[in-house]
Design an enzyme around this catalytic site. Structure first.
Site, PDB file in Angstrom:
ATOM      1  CE  LYS A 150      -4.736  -1.879   1.778  1.00 35.85           C
ATOM      2  NZ  LYS A 150      -4.206  -2.910   2.039  1.00 35.85           N
TER       3      LYS A 150
ATOM      4  CB  SER B  34       0.212  -7.985  -1.435  1.00 33.90           C
ATOM      5  OG  SER B  34      -0.474  -9.278  -0.162  1.00 33.90           O
TER       6      SER B  34
ATOM      7  CD  GLU C 265     -12.457   4.848   3.304  1.00 34.81           C
ATOM      8  OE1 GLU C 265     -12.541   6.269   2.619  1.00 34.81           O
ATOM      9  OE2 GLU C 265     -12.294   4.334   1.866  1.00 34.81           O
TER      10      GLU C 265
END
Ligand SMILES: *Cc1c(COP(=O)(O)O)cnc(C)c1O
Length: 399
Positions: A94, A383, A116
């Site tokens: 991310k 990931s 959020e």
């Protein structure tokens, strides 16, 4: 196969019939402005140099490709490789798009970045990027999630972001989205809403993909250098779809490279407790764009579930919907139990504790490898790392 689709999306943000901007006109003007700025700024050498330097010196890119010898020997069949996004600063992929988004917000002269967060993964990555780049960051999070996700909440506080506790409605992700969005609408000209995956209205699916595509670009060169040929299969878990599209993009034109996105089957595809959007969803609008989604008869998103909280989203990125329809990418699913098994096997055979999200891709690769000859290769996008999941798994398995 035609490779025209490599140029997607079109100027209105469509991947075939998916994507677009299903939003009010005021907001469309703001999104178009973000798109224009992105197209201009991201092409400049200053922006690219700044981002590439951060990827190298801050994130630790390129992340290595690792041959999982012991896992391969256990399964028999195809050789399994991991693209180690788990080794990035903050422990997952991310950070690649959060840095890009925070940098763009700064270049656009925005005063505050908003988002959020559910489990807190997006919140921590974004708070990290904003601390570094020097821009105010405000994260909305449900009261229930705040109680559950203590380590991530603490990290966000230390990183200096403003954490807003959402006490209305479900007190979870769904209401955190509404709360953050209301704040955004107070001054969208000066605020930047940083979306956490390849979802939302145009240009976010394109921008987040572009920022993540560094993963596949690196992997393609690294794999060629290591093996002298491209991998036969790519594999990645799919929540919103950012890590998967990040790996796939550089290979889309390579017709011989097969790609599989792995969705969470949760407690089973025959129960309501899963988040297998591409496997079982239907077409509709969600959060400002068109995609496959898990919805009721009135078009409201259904509650979804996965043991991996980063995968429990009722929609999915529009490019994945298109790639499914044209059969360029296959979408499969694995359930909670298969995920847990893969989590433990990878930990004990390779000393790599995967995120529960990534363990879905590992689980499917383990099943597939056994059915393939030993001259075949599978490259998995690892990931993220499983530090965040370690206590939960230990308790669940009574370790
Ligand atoms: C958030 C997250 C995911 C799911 O998001 P995508 O956009 O589908 O990639 C997968 N793995 C990890 C480690 C995550 O934190």
């Amino acid at each position: 196969m035609s490779t025209q689709f490599l140029e997607m999306p079109d100027k209105d943000g469509f991947f075939g019939e998916y994507g677009g901007q299903i939003i009010p006109p005021e907001l469309k003007a703001i999104m178009d402005d973000i798109n224009d700025s992105y197209e201009k700024v991201s092409q400049t050498e200053a922006f690219q140099t700044e981002l590439q330097n951060l990827y190298a010196d801050y994130v630790g890119r390129p992340s290595p490709i690792y041959f999982a010898r012991r896992l391969t020997e256990r399964q028999g069949g195809a050789r399994i490789f991991l693209k180690r996004e788990d080794l990035n600063h903050t422990g997952a992929h991310k950070i690649n798009h959060c840095l890009g988004e925070a940098l763009l917000a700064k270049h656009m002269g925005k005063t505050k970045v908003l988002a959020e967060t559910g489990a807190g993964q997006h919140g921590v990555a974004l708070a990290t990027a904003c601390a570094l780049i020097g821009i105010e960051c405000e994260i909305h999070m449900g009261e229930i999630d705040i109680a559950k996700e203590h380590p991530n909440v603490t990290k966000m506080k230390i990183l200096g972001c403003k954490l807003v506790t959402v006490t209305r409605g479900t007190r979870t992700l769904k209401d955190a989205v509404d709360s953050a969005f209301e704040e955004y609408l107070k001054d969208p000209a000066h605020f930047f809403y940083a979306i956490g995956s390849v979802v939302g209205p145009h240009p976010f699916p394109k921008m987040v993909r572009d920022f993540q595509s560094v993963v596949g670009k690196e992997a393609r060169g690294q794999f060629l250098a290591k093996e002298g040929k491209l991998p036969d299969y790519l594999m990645a878990c799919v929540g919103g779809g950012s890590n998967a599209i990040g790996l796939f993009t550089a290979f889309l034109g390579d017709e011989d490279v097969k790609m599989i996105g792995v969705e969470p089957a949760g407690l089973g595809l025959d129960t309501p407790d899963h988040a297998a959007t591409l496997t079982l969803g239907t077409k509709g609008a969600l959060h400002g764009f068109k995609c496959y989604n898990l919805q009721d008869n009135e078009g409201n998103p259904l509650p979804v579930y996965s043991i991996a909280s980063g995968l429990d989203y009722p929609g999915v990125g529009p490019q994945h919907c298109y790639l499914k329809d044209i059969e360029r990418v296959r979408y499969e699913s694995v359930d909670d139990q298969e995920c847990l098994d893969a989590f433990m096997i990878l930990s004990r055979l390779e000393g790599i504790i995967p995120a529960l999200e990534s363990a879905h891709a590992v689980a499917y690769a383990m099943k597939l490898a056994k059915t393939l000859p030993s001259d075949q290769t599978i490259l998995i996008n690892m990931s993220g790392r499983g530090d965040k999941d370690a206590d939960f798994v230990a308790e669940r398995l009574s370790l």
